[in-house]
Design a protein around this motif. Structure first.
Motif, PDB file in Angstrom:
ATOM      1  N   GLN A 106      94.233  79.238  79.673  1.00  0.00           N
ATOM      2  CA  GLN A 106      92.560  80.121  79.225  1.00  0.00           C
ATOM      3  C   GLN A 106      91.460  80.134  79.729  1.00  0.00           C
ATOM      4  OE1 GLN A 106      93.163  79.068  75.024  1.00  0.00           O
ATOM      5  NE2 GLN A 106      94.019  80.846  73.827  1.00  0.00           N
ATOM      6  N   ALA A 147      93.031  81.560  83.313  1.00  0.00           N
ATOM      7  CA  ALA A 147      93.030  83.059  82.892  1.00  0.00           C
ATOM      8  C   ALA A 147      91.642  83.829  83.494  1.00  0.00           C
ATOM      9  CB  ALA A 147      93.373  82.937  82.130  1.00  0.00           C
ATOM     10  N   ASP A 148      90.330  83.124  82.768  1.00  0.00           N
ATOM     11  CA  ASP A 148      89.016  83.264  83.214  1.00  0.00           C
ATOM     12  C   ASP A 148      88.824  83.595  83.825  1.00  0.00           C
ATOM     13  OD1 ASP A 148      86.885  84.684  81.434  1.00  0.00           O
ATOM     14  OD2 ASP A 148      86.260  83.661  81.377  1.00  0.00           O
ATOM     15  N   LYS A 199      89.972  85.963  86.464  1.00  0.00           N
ATOM     16  CA  LYS A 199      91.001  86.904  86.416  1.00  0.00           C
ATOM     17  C   LYS A 199      90.490  87.830  87.658  1.00  0.00           C
ATOM     18  CE  LYS A 199      86.588  87.678  83.241  1.00  0.00           C
ATOM     19  NZ  LYS A 199      86.133  87.982  81.682  1.00  0.00           N
ATOM     20  N   ASN A 215      99.394  82.530  82.325  1.00  0.00           N
ATOM     21  CA  ASN A 215      99.811  82.350  80.915  1.00  0.00           C
ATOM     22  C   ASN A 215     101.058  81.382  80.435  1.00  0.00           C
ATOM     23  OD1 ASN A 215      99.267  85.399  79.949  1.00  0.00           O
ATOM     24  ND2 ASN A 215      99.931  85.791  82.519  1.00  0.00           N
ATOM     25  N   GLY A 222      95.835  84.969  80.160  1.00  0.00           N
ATOM     26  CA  GLY A 222      95.144  83.751  79.319  1.00  0.00           C
ATOM     27  C   GLY A 222      96.039  84.152  77.732  1.00  0.00           C
TER      28      GLY A 222
END
Length: 244
Positions: free
Chosen positions: A174, A177-178, A181, A188, A235
């Motif tokens: 997570q 992913a941030d 982005k 994932n 994410g």
């Protein structure tokens, strides 16, 4: 023209196939994923700590086998990932399959198990991902797919160290992913329940294995998340639990 391209029928350069680096590629899931990815026409780097690759892995000019790689060491992870990009002219997806499991109660076990499972699960994924990020940012569709665990959502008896490590993988997923982005790179994780492997069958001889997750089915989910079509998913912690 770099190693990622070949001439098309009209003389225009086209992408020959996406480049996937698979860690833990010699294991049951890693091997199933490698075969499925090769069947889709991808070029593969098969990375594992084991010294010898098992029979049945894809081979040929579109496959780079890297044995004896200790991904818990940042330098080794960096060298392995850089070798992939050098061989194929880039990297499109990192599939972090490397990991480890141990059932052990806290009172009856060793604290070393907590460190070991952290290294095998969180540190391998972190080192490989950190090394891959510069290459993935140059891809038109960079992807990282990690393997978490459904057991980390609610740990049962003897699952404390393993669940804690896999929860770390979830948080890594997570956070990355941030972080990525805005760079076109998605991150994932799949969260399997019990995977149908020879080791699990030996440990649970009376279990109904038809309810478990087949490695090929889990590989299919991973390959979707690694695909260009999965651009809108990042994410995500995707449960892949069969009928458990």
């Amino acid at each position: 023209m770099d190693g990622r391209d070949k001439p098309g029928h009209d003389g225009v350069s086209i992408v020959a196939g996406r480049v996937f680096a698979i860690t833990g590629a010699f294991g049951v899931l890693g091997s199933a994923l490698a075969r499925a990815a090769a069947a889709q026409g991808h070029r593969l780097a098969l990375i594992d700590y084991a010294a010898d690759a098992p029979a049945g892995l894809p081979s040929g000019g579109d496959v780079l086998v890297q044995a004896g790689v200790d991904l818990t060491a940042a330098n080794a992870a960096g060298a392995a990932i850089d070798a992939v990009a050098e061989r194929f002219g880039g990297l499109d997806a990192l599939l972090n399959i490397a990991g480890g499991f141990k059932w052990e109660t806290l009172a009856g076990g060793s604290m070393e198990s907590w460190y070991a499972l952290y290294r095998l699960n969180v540190l391998t994924a972190s080192n490989a991902s950190r090394s891959a990020i510069p290459h993935l940012k140059r891809s038109a569709a960079g992807r990282i797919v990690n393997v978490g665990s459904n057991a980390a959502l609610k740990a049962g008896l003897g699952m404390g160290a393993y669940a804690a490590a896999k929860a770390g993988v979830h948080s890594l997923t997570q956070a990355l992913a941030d972080e990525l982005k805005d760079d076109g790179v998605t991150v994932n994780a799949v969260l399997p329940s019990i995977i149908d492997t020879p080791a699990n069958r030996a440990d649970m001889p009376k279990a109904d294995v038809s309810t478990w997750v087949a490695p090929d089915d889990l590989a299919a989910v991973i390959l979707f998340l690694a695909s260009e079509e999965a651009r809108a998913v990042t994410g995500a912690l995707v449960p892949v639990t069969g009928r458990v």
